[in-house]
Design an enzyme around this catalytic site. Structure first.
Site, PDB file in Angstrom:
ATOM      1  N   ILE A 647       0.843  -1.197   0.000  1.00 43.77           N
ATOM      2  CA  ILE A 647       0.000   0.000   0.000  1.00 43.77           C
ATOM      3  C   ILE A 647       0.878   1.247   0.000  1.00 43.77           C
ATOM      4  CG2 ILE A 647      -1.926  -1.166   1.096  1.00 43.77           C
ATOM      5  CD1 ILE A 647      -1.092   0.064   3.748  1.00 43.77           C
ATOM      6  N   GLY A 648       2.127   1.055  -0.407  1.00 46.59           N
ATOM      7  CA  GLY A 648       3.065   2.170  -0.430  1.00 46.59           C
ATOM      8  C   GLY A 648       4.216   1.932   0.524  1.00 46.59           C
ATOM      9  N   GLY A 650       6.048  -0.685   0.806  1.00 46.53           N
ATOM     10  CA  GLY A 650       7.219  -1.248   0.156  1.00 46.53           C
ATOM     11  C   GLY A 650       7.364  -2.755   0.168  1.00 46.53           C
ATOM     12  N   SER A 651       6.290  -3.514   0.508  1.00 50.05           N
ATOM     13  CA  SER A 651       6.459  -4.977   0.554  1.00 50.05           C
ATOM     14  C   SER A 651       6.789  -5.555  -0.819  1.00 50.05           C
ATOM     15  CB  SER A 651       5.226  -5.655   1.151  1.00 50.05           C
ATOM     16  OG  SER A 651       4.049  -5.200   0.547  1.00 50.05           O
ATOM     17  N   SER A 687      -0.892  -4.902   7.937  1.00 49.97           N
ATOM     18  CA  SER A 687      -1.310  -4.227   9.159  1.00 49.97           C
ATOM     19  C   SER A 687      -0.457  -4.762  10.291  1.00 49.97           C
ATOM     20  CB  SER A 687      -2.796  -4.529   9.392  1.00 49.97           C
ATOM     21  OG  SER A 687      -3.057  -4.939  10.703  1.00 49.97           O
ATOM     22  N   GLN A 691       4.272  -7.251   7.805  1.00 54.90           N
ATOM     23  CA  GLN A 691       4.677  -7.840   6.527  1.00 54.90           C
ATOM     24  C   GLN A 691       6.168  -8.139   6.436  1.00 54.90           C
ATOM     25  OE1 GLN A 691       2.540  -9.339   5.153  1.00 54.90           O
ATOM     26  NE2 GLN A 691       0.813  -8.232   4.279  1.00 54.90           N
ATOM     27  N   ALA A 875      15.376  -8.833  11.021  1.00 49.35           N
ATOM     28  CA  ALA A 875      14.561  -7.637  10.772  1.00 49.35           C
ATOM     29  C   ALA A 875      13.326  -7.567  11.671  1.00 49.35           C
ATOM     30  CB  ALA A 875      14.127  -7.603   9.311  1.00 49.35           C
ATOM     31  N   LYS A 876      12.949  -6.331  12.003  1.00 50.40           N
ATOM     32  CA  LYS A 876      11.744  -6.051  12.788  1.00 50.40           C
ATOM     33  C   LYS A 876      10.785  -5.192  11.969  1.00 50.40           C
ATOM     34  CE  LYS A 876      14.522  -5.958  16.997  1.00 50.40           C
ATOM     35  NZ  LYS A 876      15.232  -5.133  17.974  1.00 50.40           N
ATOM     36  N   GLU A 880       4.327   1.084  11.828  1.00 49.32           N
ATOM     37  CA  GLU A 880       3.543   1.880  12.774  1.00 49.32           C
ATOM     38  C   GLU A 880       4.422   2.608  13.783  1.00 49.32           C
ATOM     39  OE1 GLU A 880       1.345  -1.801  12.883  1.00 49.32           O
ATOM     40  OE2 GLU A 880      -0.422  -0.625  13.429  1.00 49.32           O
TER      41      GLU A 880
END
Ligand code: FAD
Ligand code: FES
Ligand code: FES
Lengths: 921, 283
Positions: A647-648, A650-651, A687, A691, A875-876, A880
Site C-alpha cells: 500500500i506504499g 514497500g512490501s 497491518s 509484513q 529484521a523487525k 507503525e
C-alpha cells in the site's frame, strides 16, 4: 481571429493531449477536464483525490500552466495544449530525468500523488533549472502526499540532474538502498488504482447514506423509481443480501451491516445503492432518492454514551460498552505508594482521518459463475472471508484482486466498496464500478479512536518507575471494526518501552453514534503514548531530571519482563535508540537555550522534546500466518507470488529482497506476481507492522526451500553460491563447479521445474485474565526528538527538526526505512498539531487539514540494528512505530519551549494560545 | 443547458439572460457544484478579452475581473500593491492562483476571501456592467454579506479599479492559517501606509478579514494615526482591543472567536510594523 462572437455550444471539443490531437464529443456543460480525460480518453494517470482543488492529484499543464483538471471545464480548453504526467514522462527528456530521479530517491510510495508531483516538478524545472528548496515547496505546495512526508519528493526534484541511475538486475540484495521494484509503474502513471480498472461502460454504483447521526428511515416506492428511470439498472438494499447483512473483523464482533435496516447509527451509513448507467448520474442528486428520514437523538460523545438512561446503540450492548481490556502485573497501588513522586494527568485526543489521497474504489464483473472484485484493499483474504458470508457464496465463487492502493494506513483493512460491487454484479450479471467521493470516504470509513486517558506514574528516589496506573476510554463509534484490537493492544503497550514492576492498565471501547473507529497506524498506541510520554516530561521537570536520561534509566533491557511478563533474551533495542539521541539532545538543547537567551524579547521560543515508543509486530496473541510461494521455470526465470499487499510501504520490494537473499542466486531474471485470491497464497493483512517480519520470514523460508531443491540436485551444500545463465544454474567456489540445465528437467503444467511454498506464523502465547502471556513474538523500538518553535503571540507551533532513531533489527532497505520514518513523522505531526475529524463538519480536505509540503520539518533518520532472533535476517517491523513517538515528542518540545502542556490534541493555534494565556494568569 | 464562452464583452453581456450562472476560474464553482443543482445557462467569462489583464490609466489601475491571481503576482505594480500581491501568493496553491480570479474572489463573497482586505485598503471600486448599464461601486458597498453581493441577474463584474496610490505608499498583508499551503485564513490583516518625505503619516488604511461577515476597514483605528509620524505610531503598539470592536469574530472549525480576537491584534501590529519598515523611514 474574426471579430465574430465565439460561442462554444458545448458539443465537440478538440485539444492537444500529450502532443496528439484529440476530440471529445458531446461535452456536457459542467463536464470537468478530469472526467473527460479519465472517462472519455481513458487517460487515467489523472487521479481524483477530492474533486475540489484540495489535493492536486489531478494536476495537468494547460498551455504550460499547472491547473487542477477537476476545476477546469472541458469546454474551456478547446484548442489548448494539455500535458499529463504520462506524456511528460514518456515524451520529454526532462520527464525521463524526473522519472529516474524519483525512482532513485524513493519519491513515490503509494504513488497516487506522483502524477501531480511530476506535473508540478516539470513546470518548476522548466522555469528554473536549479531551484531552491523554497521554490520546490512553492511549486509542489498544491499537491498533497500522505505517505512520504515529502522529503524524498523534494530530493527527487532537486537532484534531477544527477544522472547515475544505478540499475538493478536480479533481486536487489539485502541491506541495499534498492529502488521500489514497482516504482517505474507508479511514476509513469501506468499502475492502475481502484478507480482506474473499470471500463467506461461499467454500471455505476452510488450509495445512499444517512444524512443524520441517527435516524429511522422508510423507503418510498423503489420499484416505481426504477421503472421511471430507464437508466437505473437496479437498486440494492438489505433485502438483496443473500447471506448475513453484517461484516466486521473479530468473531463475536461482526456487527456492521452492509445496508442499515430501519435505523442508521452514524452519519453517512449506507441504506441503499443505486446501480445505473453512467449517464444517469450526471443529473442525479441523492435527494431524488425515495427515502424519508426521521431524525433521532444521537449519542455523540463517550460521557453521554455511558450515562444512565441513554439509548442503547448496538443490540446486546446495554451499557454502550463494546469491550474491555486489562493488563495487570505486580500491584500498582503498592508501586505508587512506594514512590517519592506520583504524577497524574488526563489527556484527550480526537478522531483522526487516514486521508489517503485515493478514496475507496473498485470494479467487479462476473467471470462465469465467479464474481471478480478488484478493489483498493489492504487484505485480499479478509475481503474474501467477509464477502463469503455476506454473499453466502462458496469462496471458489469469489475472486479478490487488489488494485494499486493509494494509501491505506489501516482503514482499507475493513470492507468498504467490496460488498456493493459484488452484490451489483451478482444481481445484474454486469460489470460495475464504484468510487467514493472524498466526503463519502470521510463519513463512512474508519477513523483513529478518540481517547480519554487518565494516567498515574510513580517514581522512586532513584528516578525509577515504581508503578503505573492507566485508564483509557476509546470512542469506537457505531460498530466494532477494530475496537477490540485497540482495547487489547493499548494495555500491553501503555508501559512504554520501560521496566514497570507494578502496573495496571484498563481500557474500554465505548459505542457512540459516530463513524466507526478502526485501525490506524498503531491501533490506539499513539494515543496512549501521548499520555505516558507527556506525563513523563512533567515528572522529569518536577523532579529535576533530564528527560532523556530519565528515559534511558528506565528503558527496558534484555532479560527483564515487560508489562505482560514477557522476557526477551535478546533484541530489546530501546536503550540504543535513546542513546543514539544523546549527542543531538545535548546539542539541540544548548542551541535552543542560546537562541532563546539571545532573542529575549522575541515571542518565538524554541524547545526540544523527546519521546520513546515500542510496538509489537503482528496480531495480538493470535495466529497470523503468511504464506509465500515461488517457482523456477525451465528457462531459468524465477516466479515469486508475493501476496503481501503493497500500500506504499514497500512490501513489493522488501519481500523480494528477503527472498532473493535466501535463494542466493545472483543475476537471475525474475517475475513478481502479486496478491490475487485465485493464484497467490495468503500473506495475511498489511497491518500490525507484520509484513516485513511475518511475510518476510515466509519469503525467507520459501527462498531457502527453493534453493535446497536446486542444491540437492546439484549435490552441493545448501549455502553454495549460485548464478544463473539462461537456463543453466552454475555453482561458484565448489569443487568441479557442477552446473544444472533446468531445461532438461521435467516441468509441471505451468512450466515449473521447481516449486516451493512456505508458511510462517509468529509464535505467541495467549494472555491470561491479567493480560500475562506472550502477545507478540517481536517488538520494534524507537525514540524520537523534536525541535519546535512556538509563536507565543499567535499560538502557532512549527516543528523545525525531528531526529528519529529506529531499531529495525536489520534494515532490509535503508531507503525504504527512511521513507517510512518520514511519512510516519509527518502523520504524527498532523495528529499533534492540526488533524481533527468532526463528524459532519470537517469531512473534506478543505477543512480537515493534513500537513502540506510547507509544514514539514527536517528529518534525520538514525537506523539502529539490534537483531531480532525471530525476524528474517534479524529484521523487525516498522510501519507503525514511525508515528508513535512523534506527537508526544512535539508536545514535549512545546512544553520545553513554553512551560505549557497541551493535553487535548491536536494542539491547534487556538488551544495553544489559550493554554499560554491560562498559564500566565 | 448551455455553456457559453464569449471572448468579448459585448457578447458576454448579451448572453447574460437570466437565469445565468457566471463562472470564471471555477475554483469556487466546481467544489460547490457537488452539492447544488446544475445551472441551466453557464456564462464563462474567463476568456472575455476586456476582462483579462491589467491596465494603468490616469484615474488609476484597472484590473480586469477575470484576471487571475498569478497574473497579479507577475505584474510590475508599484509598492502600494505589495499587500495585494502577498495575498495573491497566499491563495490556495499555484493551481488555484493560475485559474482563480479577482472578480470570482470578490463575488463569491466569502468572509475569508484573501483578496478583500488588501483591496479594501486600496479603496478599490467595482466596475459593473450589463447590456445597457455601467456602474462603479465602492467595494465596501458591493459585498453585502456572506455569499451576497449587489449584482443584478444580468450584470457582470467587469473590473476592479484602484485609484492611483500616492507616492510613498507601501502595504503589507498578514495571513494566519493552520498550515502553509492550501489553507483558508483563520484571520488576515492588510495595511496600506502612505507617508510624506518627513515620515508623517498621510493615511494608514487597515482592513481585517475572516473576523466579520464581510472583511472590514478599521476606520476608528485609522483615524487615530493620521498625521502622526512613524515613531509616534509605534508608541501606539500594543494596540487596544477596543479599536477592534467593529469586528464580530465567530468560532468555527478553524479557530475560536476568542482566538481570532487575540490573533487579529497581533497580526495587525505585525502588519503595521512591516509596513513601517517598508517605508524606509527611520523610527
Ligand atoms: C483548493 C482551494 C483553495 C482556495 N484557497 C483560497 C485562499 O487561500 N484564499 C481565498 O481567498 N480563496 C481561496 N479559494 C477560493 C477561490 O479560489 C477564490 O475565491 C478565487 O479567487 C475564486 O475565483 P474564480 O474565478 O475561481 O471563481 P468562480 O468559481 O469562477 O466563481 C466564484 C463566484 O463568483 C461569481 N463570479 C465570478 N466571476 C464573476 C464576475 N466577473 N462577475 C460576477 N460574478 C462573478 C460566480 O458566479 C461564482 O458565484 C480556494 C479555492 C480552492 C478550491
Ligand atoms: S482531484 Fe483535483 S485537486 Fe483533488
Ligand atoms: S506517495 Fe504520495 S500520497 Fe502516497
Amino acid at each position: 481571429m474574426s471579430e465574430q462572437d465565439h460561442f462554444y455550444s458545448g458539443e465537440d471539443i478538440g485539444f492537444t493531449l500529450n502532443n496528439k490531437e484529440v476530440f471529445v464529443t458531446n461535452v456536457q456543460p459542467t463536464e470537468r477536464l478530469s472526467e473527460s480525460l479519465r472517462e472519455r480518453l481513458l487517460i487515467r494517470d489523472i487521479k481524483i483525490g477530492c474533486n475540489a482543488g484540495d489535493c492536486g492529484a489531478c494536476s495537468v499543464l494547460v498551455d504550460g500552466e499547472i491547473v487542477c483538471s477537476c476545476l477546469t471545464p472541458t469546454q474551456q480548453v478547446e484548442g489548448q495544449s494539455i500535458l499529463t504526467a504520462q506524456g511528460i514522462v514518456s515524451d520529454t527528456e526532462l520527464g525521463q530525468k524526473l522519472s529516474h530521479s524519483f525512482q532513485k530517491h524513493g519519491s513515490a510510495q503509494c504513488g497516487i500523488c506522483t502524477p501531480g508531483m511530476i506535473v508540478s516538478a516539470y513546470k518548476l524545472l522548466q522555469t528554473e533549472k536549479k531551484p531552491t528548496e523554497e521554490m520546490v515547496k512553492d511549486y509542489l505546495g498544491g499537491v498533497l502526499c500522505r505517505c512520504t512526508g515529502y522529503l524524498k519528493i523534494i530530493d527527487g526534484v532537486m537532484n534531477v540532474d544527477n544522472t547515475d541511475h544505478g540499475g538493478v538486475s536480479g533481486f536487489p540484495s539485502l541491506g541495499v538502498r534498492a529502488r521500489h521494484l514497482d516504482g517505474e509503474e507508479k511514476i509513469s502513471g501506468r499502475l492502475q488504482y481502484g478507480d482506474d480498472v473499470a471500463p467506461p461502460y461499467a454500471l455505476v454504483i452510488k450509495v445512499i447514506r444517512s444524512p443524520y447521526h441517527r435516524a429511522k428511515f422508510h423507503f418510498g416506492d423503489l420499484e416505481e423509481f426504477v421503472t421511471k428511470n430507464s437508466d437505473i439498472e437496479t437498486i440494492l438494499t438489505h433485502e438483496d443480501i443473500p447471506g448475513v447483512n453484517k461484516f466486521g473483523i473479530f468473531p463475536g464482533f461482526i456487527d456492521q451491516p452492509v445496508f442499515a435496516e430501519q435505523e442508521t447509527r452514524f452519519k453517512g451509513e449506507a441504506v441503499a445503492a443505486v446501480v445505473g448507467y453512467p449517464e444517469f448520474f450526471n443529473n442525479f442528486s441523492v435527494k431524488d432518492f425515495p427515502v424519508s428520514w426521521e431524525e433521532l437523538q444521537p449519542v455523540l460523545d463517550m460521557e453521554n454514551a455511558e450515562q444512565e438512561g441513554v439509548h442503547q446503540i448496538l443490540p446486546g450492548k446495554p451499557d454502550n460498552v463494546l469491550c474491555n481490556g486489562i493488563v495487570k502485573r505486580g500491584d500498582y497501588k503498592f508501586g505508587l505508594k512506594n514512590s517519592v513522586f506520583v504524577g497524574e494527568d488526563e489527556f484527550t485526543t480526537s478522531f483522526v482521518e487516514h486521508a489517503y489521497i485515493e478514496p475507496e474504489a473498485g470494479y467487479s464483473y462476473m467471470d462465469g459463475d465467479q464474481v471478480v472484485v478488484h478493489a483498493c484493499t489492504q487484505s485480499t483474504y479478509m475481503d474474501l472471508e467477509g464477502l463469503e458470508k455476506v454473499l453466502n457464496l462458496d469462496r471458489t465463487k469469489i475472486r479478490v484482486i487488489p488494485t494499486g492502493v493509494g494509501g491505506g494506513f489501516g482503514s482499507k483493512l475493513d470492507l468498504s466498496v467490496q460488498p456493493y460491487l459484488a452484490l451489483a454484479s451478482l444481481k445484474t450479471g454486469q460489470a460495475a464500478r464504484i468510487a467514493y467521493s472524498r466526503q463519502e470516504s470521510f463519513l463512512s470509513t474508519t477513523k483513529r479512536h478518540p481517547a480519554k486517558i487518565n494516567i498515574k506514574v510513580g517514581i522512586d528516589g532513584e528516578g525509577l518507575i515504581q508503578g503505573i496506573h492507566f485508564r483509557g476510554k476509546f470512542n469506537t463509534g457505531a460498530y466494532s471494526s477494530w475496537g477490540p484490537a485497540v482495547v487489547s493492544r493499548v494495555p500491553i503497550h501503555a508501559t512504554g518501552p520501560y521496566f514497570v514492576p507494578n502496573y495496571q492498565a484498563e481500557t474500554k471501547a465505548i459505542i457512540t453514534n459516530s463513524t466507526p473507529s478502526g485501525a490506524f497506524r498503531g491501533f490506539g498506541v499513539p494515543q496512549a503514548t501521548v499520555a505516558l510520554e507527556v506525563l513523563m516530561d512533567k515528572i522529569a521537570m518536577e523532579m529535576g531530571l533530564d528527560p532523556l536520561e530519565f528515559r534511558i534509566k528506565n528503558a527496558l533491557v534484555n532479560g527483564v519482563p515487560n508489562g505482560c511478563g514477557q522476557i526477551f533474551a535478546s533484541g530489546v533495542g530501546i536503550k540504543p535508540c535513546l542513546e543514539q539521541l544523546r549527542p543531538f539532545w545535548v546539542k539541540e538543547k544548548n542551541k535552543a537555550k542560546e537562541l532563546n537567551e539571545t532573542q529575549k524579547d522575541n515571542h518565538v521560543v524554541r524547545g526540544v522534546g523527546v519521546a520513546s515508543g515500542w510496538y509489537g509486530c503482528g496480531n495480538t496473541a493470535l495466529s497470523n500466518p503468511s504464506t509465500i510461494k515461488a517457482g523456477i521455470k525451465a528457462d531459468g526465470t524465477v516466479y515469486l507470488n508475493q501476496g503481501a499487499v503493497d500500500i506504499g510501504q514497500g512490501s513489493n520490494t522488501v519481500i523480494p529482497q528477503i527472498f532473493g537473499e535466501a535463494l542466493g542466486v545472483t543475476n537471475v531474471s525474475f517475475k513478481l506476481l502479486y496478491a490475487d485470491t485465485d493464484i497467490t497464497p495468503d500473506a495475511g493483512k498489511t497491518s500490525g507492522s507484520r509484513q516485513t517480519f511475518v511475510s518476510g520470514n515466509a519469503a525467507m523460508l520459501c527462498g531457502l526451500a527453493l534453493k535446497k531443491k536446486i542444491t540437492r540436485q546439484l549435490n552441493v551444500s545448501e549455502d553454495s553460491h549460485l548464478t544463473i545463465d539462461g537456463s543453466v544454474v552454475h555453482t561458484i567456489n565448489e569443487p568441479n563447479e557442477p552446473s544444472l540445465d533446468l531445461a532438461t528437467l521435467p516441468q509441471d503444467k505451468d512450466g515449473f521445474v521447481y516449486k516451493a511454498m512456505e508458511t510462517y506464523d509468529p509464535p505467541t502465547v495467549s494472555l491470561d485474565s491479567n493480560g500475562q502471556g506472550q502477545p507478540y513474538a517481536q517488538y520494534g523500538y524507537t525514540a524520537q526528538m523534536a525541535v519546535v518553535e512556538v509563536d507565543k503571540k499567535l499560538g502557532k507551533v512549527r516543528v523545525i527538526k525531528v531526529i528519529a532513531a529506529h531499531d529495525v533489527g536489520k534494515a532490509i532497505n535503508p531507503m525504504l526505512v527512511e521513507g517510512q520514518v518520514h511519512g510516519g513523522v509527518v502523520q504524527g505531526l498532523g495528529m499533534a498539531l492540526m488533524e481533527e475529524f468532526l463528524p459532519g463538519k470537517t469531512d473534506n480536505l478543505h477543512d480537515y487539514l493534513i500537513p502540506t509540503i510547507g509544514d514539514i520539518p527536517e528529518i534525520k533518520t538514525i537506523i539502529v540494528e539490534v537483531p531480532d532472533p525471530e525476524g528474517p535476517y534479524g529484521a523487525k517491523g516498522l510501519g507503525e512505530h514511525v508515528l508513535i513517538p512523534t506527537p508526544p515528542a512535539i508536545l514535549n518540545g512545546l512544553y520545553n519551549a513554553t512551560g505549557v502542556q497541551i493535553k487535548n490534541i491536536p494542539a491547534t493555534p487556538d488551544r495553544v494560545l489559550k493554554a499560554l494565556e491560562e498559564a500566565k494568569s | 443547458m448551455v455553456h457559453l464562452i464569449p471572448d468579448n464583452l459585448s457578447s458576454a453581456l448579451a448572453s447574460m439572460v437570466a437565469p445565468a450562472k457566471i463562472i470564471a476560474g471555477c475554483t469556487d464553482f466546481f467544489p460547490r457544484l457537488a452539492m447544488g443543482k446544475v445551472p441551466n445557462r453557464i456564462v464563462n467569462v474567463s476568456k472575455v478579452r476586456e476582462m483579462v489583464g491589467i491596465t494603468k490609466t490616469t484615474p488609476g489601475w484597472r484590473i480586469g475581473g477575470s484576471t487571475t491571481w498569478s497574473e497579479i503576482i507577475q505584474y510590475p505594480f508599484p509598492p502600494a500593491f505589495d499587500g495585494l500581491k502577498a495575498a495573491a501568493r497566499e491563495v490556495g496553491s499555484i493551481q488555484i492562483q493560475n485559474t482563480g480570479t479577482i472578480a470570482g474572489n470578490i463575488c463569491n463573497a466569502s468572509p475569508a476571501a484573501d483578496g478583500m482586505p488588501p483591496l479594501l485598503t486600496l479603496n478599490a471600486m467595482v466596475e459593473i456592467q450589463s447590456e445597457n448599464n455601467k456602474r462603479l461601486l465602492n467595494l465596501e458597498d458591493f459585498v453585502l454579506g456572506p455569499g451576497k453581493v449587489d449584482l443584478e441577474a444580468n450584470e457582470l463584474v467587469t473590473a476592479v479599479w484602484i485609484p492611483e496610490p500616492r507616492n510613498n505608499t507601501v502595504s503589507s498583508f498578514q495571513k494566519l492559517g493552520s498550515r502553509k499551503y492550501l489553507v483558508i485564513s483563520i484571520a488576515m490583516v492588510a495595511v496600506t501606509l502612505a507617508t510624506n518625505s518627513r515620515g508623517v503619516i498621510k493615511f494608514l488604511n487597515i482592513a481585517v478579514g475572516s473576523c466579520s461577515p464581510v472583511a472590514r476597514r478599521l476606520a476608528s483605528l485609522e483615524e487615530k494615526f493620521t498625521d502622526l509620524n512613524v515613531s509616534e505610531l509605534l508608541e501606539h503598539i500594543p494596540l487596544d482591543l477596543a479599536d477592534f470592536s467593529v469586528l464580530s469574530p465567530i468560532s468555527d472549525v478553524r479557530g475560536t472567536a476568542e482566538y481570532r480576537q487575540a490573533a487579529v491584534l497581533e497580526l495587525c501590529q505585525n502588519a503595521i510594523r512591516d509596513a513601517i519598515s517598508l517605508t524606509g523611514v527611520k523610527k
